[in-house]
Design a protein around this motif. Structure first.
Motif, PDB file in Angstrom:
ATOM      1  N   CYS A  13       0.837  -1.206   0.000  1.00 21.37           N
ATOM      2  CA  CYS A  13       0.000   0.000   0.000  1.00 21.37           C
ATOM      3  C   CYS A  13       0.870   1.254   0.000  1.00 21.37           C
ATOM      4  O   CYS A  13       1.878   1.330   0.703  1.00 21.37           O
ATOM      5  N   LEU A  14       0.471   2.233  -0.785  1.00 20.72           N
ATOM      6  CA  LEU A  14       1.191   3.498  -0.858  1.00 20.72           C
ATOM      7  C   LEU A  14       0.344   4.641  -0.291  1.00 20.72           C
ATOM      8  O   LEU A  14       0.663   5.212   0.733  1.00 20.72           O
ATOM      9  N   TYR A  15      -0.764   4.956  -0.950  1.00 19.26           N
ATOM     10  CA  TYR A  15      -1.607   6.067  -0.515  1.00 19.26           C
ATOM     11  C   TYR A  15      -3.076   5.668  -0.557  1.00 19.26           C
ATOM     12  O   TYR A  15      -3.461   4.777  -1.316  1.00 19.26           O
ATOM     13  N   LYS A  16      -3.872   6.357   0.240  1.00 19.24           N
ATOM     14  CA  LYS A  16      -5.300   6.050   0.294  1.00 19.24           C
ATOM     15  C   LYS A  16      -6.101   7.334   0.218  1.00 19.24           C
ATOM     16  O   LYS A  16      -5.621   8.425   0.541  1.00 19.24           O
ATOM     17  N   GLU A  17      -7.361   7.208  -0.226  1.00 22.08           N
ATOM     18  CA  GLU A  17      -8.276   8.347  -0.230  1.00 22.08           C
ATOM     19  C   GLU A  17      -9.702   7.844  -0.093  1.00 22.08           C
ATOM     20  O   GLU A  17     -10.001   6.690  -0.401  1.00 22.08           O
ATOM     21  N   ILE A  18     -10.558   8.712   0.390  1.00 19.27           N
ATOM     22  CA  ILE A  18     -11.954   8.347   0.615  1.00 19.27           C
ATOM     23  C   ILE A  18     -12.850   9.476   0.128  1.00 19.27           C
ATOM     24  O   ILE A  18     -12.477  10.644   0.166  1.00 19.27           O
ATOM     25  N   ASP A  19     -14.050   9.121  -0.347  1.00 22.64           N
ATOM     26  CA  ASP A  19     -14.963  10.116  -0.910  1.00 22.64           C
ATOM     27  C   ASP A  19     -16.384   9.598  -0.794  1.00 22.64           C
ATOM     28  O   ASP A  19     -16.616   8.425  -0.475  1.00 22.64           O
TER      29      ASP A  19
END
Length: 253
Positions: free
Chosen positions: A188-194
């Motif tokens: 895993c590198l980066y995460k985002e939520i929306d």
């Protein structure tokens, strides 16, 4: 992924330019370390340039690409002032762009914060997934209290940091689960939520499959109604007793 995309990560790698030694004394010390380590100092620097060149050609200013081609950007020499200046300008450009991107995502996240379920907030704010490995992905029986239609899925994803600390994310009310290639054992590198519509949310991760090829980057997106987050040392063991499962490209509504 809207913010931490493959393209953004590639550009980040391109602007991760060589760090030069500041004095001849430091450079000579590095040369001696190379001799003791048994590798060719210059040859390794050339290999680094050749490895980065495709990204440099795609993203860097033309003058820096030319410096790289004629070996003026090799870390095994002290750079000419014009090379160092060009690199400092390029690094500042990327730093400004990165800060702007981080601010954009922070503003977007704050705008939906009061609409997110508690699990999604915990996932975003309290789960430090960078460099964690995906060790299990499986579909669970539906929780009838949350949904009662077969078109909705319950998906569990487990991550581990160095087999010591782990996370378990249980997504319920899943209507879509998409990724480029199998995500098992990806890093895993980066995460985002929306938000995703009126009743769903989207969680995405930028991943690396650790194969070291041009196709090593992977993206995952899951659309869900709620998520339960568990974390602790008891979840870090990679010898998970549950069988993991590979999925097709998406689950439809």
């Amino acid at each position: 992924m809207k913010y931490w995309t493959k393209k953004v990560y590639e550009e980040m790698q391109a602007f991760g330019l060589p760090g030069f030694y500041e004095t001849e004394a430091e450079l000579e010390e590095a040369r001696q370390w190379a001799i003791e380590d048994g590798h060719d100092f210059v040859e390794r620097a050339i290999e680094y340039n050749e490895y980065r060149m495709p990204l440099w050609e795609q993203y860097l200013p033309r003058e820096l690409v030319e410096y790289a081609r004629n070996h003026q950007m090799l870390t095994c020499y002290l750079p000419e002032p014009k090379v160092l200046q060009a690199m400092q300008h390029a690094k500042q450009y990327w730093e400004d762009k990165w800060i702007g991107l981080c601010n954009q995502y922070a503003q977007q996240y704050q705008s939906i914060l009061n609409q997110l379920p508690a699990g999604a907030i915990e996932l975003q704010e309290n789960c430090h997934i960078h460099d964690a490995k995906i060790i299990a992905v499986r579909e669970l029986p539906n929780n009838q209290q949350i949904h009662n239609t077969e078109s909705y899925k319950t998906i569990e994803i487990r991550l581990a940091h160095d087999s010591e600390y782990g996370y378990r994310f249980t997504f319920e009310g899943v209507t879509q689960f998409i990724y480029d290639v199998d995500i098992l054992n990806n890093i895993c590198l980066y995460k985002e939520i929306d938000r995703e519509g009126e009743q769903h949310f989207a969680f995405g991760m930028l991943l690396c499959n650790a194969k070291g090829t041009q196709d090593s980057m992977n993206q995952m997106s899951i659309v869900f109604q709620s998520v339960t987050v568990e974390q602790g040392t008891h979840l870090g063991a990679t010898n998970c007793s549950h069988a993991s499962k590979s999925y097709g490209l998406s689950f439809g509504n």
